[in-house]
Design a protein around this motif. Structure first.
Motif: not given
Lengths: 253, 334
Positions: A76-102
């Motif tokens: 069941p997709a919501h229980q799936f937790d083997t993250g190493s099997r999936i890669g995902y690139v979002a449309q508008h990156a959901s990521a933090s926009k201000e964080m200091p990170i390289t």
């Protein structure tokens, strides 16, 4: 690290059965049944607001269907937790926009499903640097992500997905903001990944890119209007039905 | 009666080694005092205050970094005020039932429960918002002041130390509790640093990568509750949240990478804490206020340093490489 193979080859990577979902009482998608086999290259097309991104979230288990069931690699997709099997690139990156990170620190996250609570080994770092090289961002490795242009950010997120060495890669309009020459190179990259046996799901508004690269097309507008080989899709009137117009011309973008 | 706080028998053996540690620290400080002749280092209460301050300087910006970059800067404030309710509950229980519990223990418990509540509410309503945070904050403070006023007799006397913090009232017990909290916080962040970073930076991608985002968020808010209660002894309820936010804001002005920003925020916080304790001792001012003012001063310097840094490094961009499918990213040797 090699991917897990704890289920048989004929277990679909993605399976949706009779799925319906709505954020409110009105369903955004309904009557969706489809299966994606390992190694397929699938393009998902449809007009704006047709539920493409919602479908993707259902596939990945980020949303749970109101009706029907969604499975990832047989779980069941919501229980799936083997993250190493999936890669995902979002449309508008959901990521933090201000964080200091390289950029390198972002790509490093692709290795987290492999290392868990541990540290990245020299091999993990090699994969990270290779992914950076693949997307042409090596020179930006130590730049702050906040200093990048939209296209450069998107490349960094693509590199993160690659660094995960996943069996299934899901892209939600990954080339938004990326310059035109790089878009062509990006689709070539997807072709190579697909040739290596990786399952690719590509959600795209650019119909030309989908019909040129994907093996199979899923055309969506709340419900499925087409699901089959790309050649058949090009010859069918599915697009016109989905877009609700007869003037849609393939590849005209 | 709040002066003599007896720990329940269960906790006593746990804290034993910490009392020993505090003793060793105190001897060390006495040695430094003799060698340097610094008056501030001659007193036992200052030894404990300095140790507590140093711990705050590490754990507050550490947790604060994860909060600030998720736009959760205010949660520390809300939890500190519920922590104050916890203090009041502890004092109330001690007065009415003669329990002899350190009010910091009840504060930790109440703040952690409140933290979980905020988190679970935000999970079901799908958003952290100012309004729910403000409600929790005022409820906590209202509960605290009400309980204290009911028992006004001997209690109001001890309340100032919790509201504004106090260097001289850091008891051996509360220093020991802080060391326990410090160890838990550092341990949990040390183990889950990858996961916390991923969830902080990109919640959706973290969820796809198999992390239980809700659980890491719950861990984060509970750690925050521990930090604010731990830091409350010196900083006070009202100013404690500043230590979660101000050094982190300063660090993001100058740091390029995440690891660098963690390190810089701790350095900035320690500068504020150490200078602040010294200034407040010699200037006979409240430590919490002085430390926060110094932290803000350090923040302003960091902003200027950041501007200078940008001006000096210029805006030249490196050459972007081509997306090259030829170098196959999926091949590995193992």
């Amino acid at each position: 690290m090699t991917p897990h193979h704890d289920n048989t080859a004929d277990t679909p990577a993605i399976e949706l059965a009779d799925v319906a979902f709505g954020y409110t009482a009105t369903p955004v998608v309904e009557d969706i049944s489809l299966a994606v086999s390992p190694g397929e290259y699938i393009g998902v097309v449809g007009p704006n607001g047709s539920g493409k991104s919602t479908l993707m979230k259902l596939m990945l288990g980020l949303l749970r269907p109101d009706r029907g069931r969604a499975r990832l690699f047989g779980v069941p997709a919501h229980q799936f937790d083997t993250g190493s099997r999936i890669g995902y690139v979002a449309q508008h990156a959901s990521a933090s926009k201000e964080m200091p990170i390289t950029v390198r620190e972002v790509v490093k996250m692709g290795r987290f499903p492999h290392v868990g609570f541990g540290q990245l080994s020299a091999d993990d770092w090699a994969v990270v640097d290779e992914a950076l090289d693949t997307v042409g961002m090596s020179a930006f490795a130590d730049r702050r992500v906040t200093e990048l242009s939209g296209g450069q950010r998107q490349r960094a997120f693509i590199a993160r997905a690659l660094a995960g060495e996943a069996e299934l890669l899901v892209f939600d309009e990954p080339t938004v903001g990326v310059d035109i020459e790089s878009v062509a190179a990006f689709y070539d990259l997807l072709d190579v990944l697909h040739d290596d046996g990786i399952t690719v799901v590509l959600i795209e508004h650019d119909l030309g890119a989908v019909t040129e690269h994907a093996e199979r097309v899923i055309c969506l507008n709340r419900e499925l209007h087409f699901d089959g080989p790309t050649a058949e899709f090009v010859d069918s009137d599915a697009l016109a039905r989905a877009f609700g117009t007869t003037t849609a011309v393939l590849g005209d973008d | 009666m709040t002066d003599v706080i007896v720990q329940p028998a269960v906790i006593e053996p746990l804290l034993g080694p910490l009392y020993w540690l505090l003793g060793v620290w105190s001897q060390l400080m006495t040695g430094v005092a003799r060698a340097t002749g610094l008056e501030v280092l001659q007193y036992g209460f200052m030894h404990r205050a300095i140790l507590v301050g140093l711990c705050i300087g590490v754990m507050a910006p550490l947790i604060g970094t994860f909060l600030v970059h998720r736009q959760l800067a205010l949660i520390g404030d809300a939890l500190a005020h519920t922590g104050f309710a916890g203090v009041a509950i502890g004092l109330f229980l001690n007065a009415v039932f003669e329990f002899g519990i350190s009010p910091y223990l009840t504060a930790v418990i109440v703040a952690m429960v409140a933290a979980l509540l905020i988190e679970v509410i935000s999970e079901t309503t799908d958003a952290y918002n100012d309004v729910s945070m403000a409600i929790v904050l005022s409820t906590g403070f209202a509960l605290g002041t009400t309980l204290i006023s009911i028992n006004a007799g001997g209690l109001a006397v001890g309340v100032n130390q919790f509201l504004f913090g106090n260097l001289s009232t850091v008891s051996t017990d509360s220093a020991a509790i802080l060391l326990v909290l410090f160890t838990i916080i550092i341990g949990v962040v040390g183990v889950t640093r990858n996961q916390l970073l991923y969830v902080t930076f990109d919640e959706t991608a973290a969820a796809v990568s198999g992390l239980s985002v809700n659980w890491y968020n719950r861990i984060m808010v509970m750690l925050t509750a521990m930090v604010v209660v731990g830091a409350m002894q010196i900083m006070g309820v009202i100013l404690v949240a500043a230590m979660l936010v101000v050094p982190v804001a300063g660090a993001s002005q100058v740091a390029r990478s995440f690891n660098e920003s963690l390190l810089v925020s701790v350095v900035l916080a320690e500068i504020a804490v150490v200078l602040g304790i010294a200034v407040s001792y010699y200037g006979e001012a409240t430590a919490g206020g002085v430390i926060v003012l110094l932290a803000v001063g350090v923040y302003v310097l960091a902003v200027l340093a950041g501007k200078l840094q940008t001006a000096l490094t210029g805006t030249e961009t490196p050459e972007m490489g081509a997306i090259s499918p030829n170098s196959d990213p999926t091949t590995t040797d193992d």
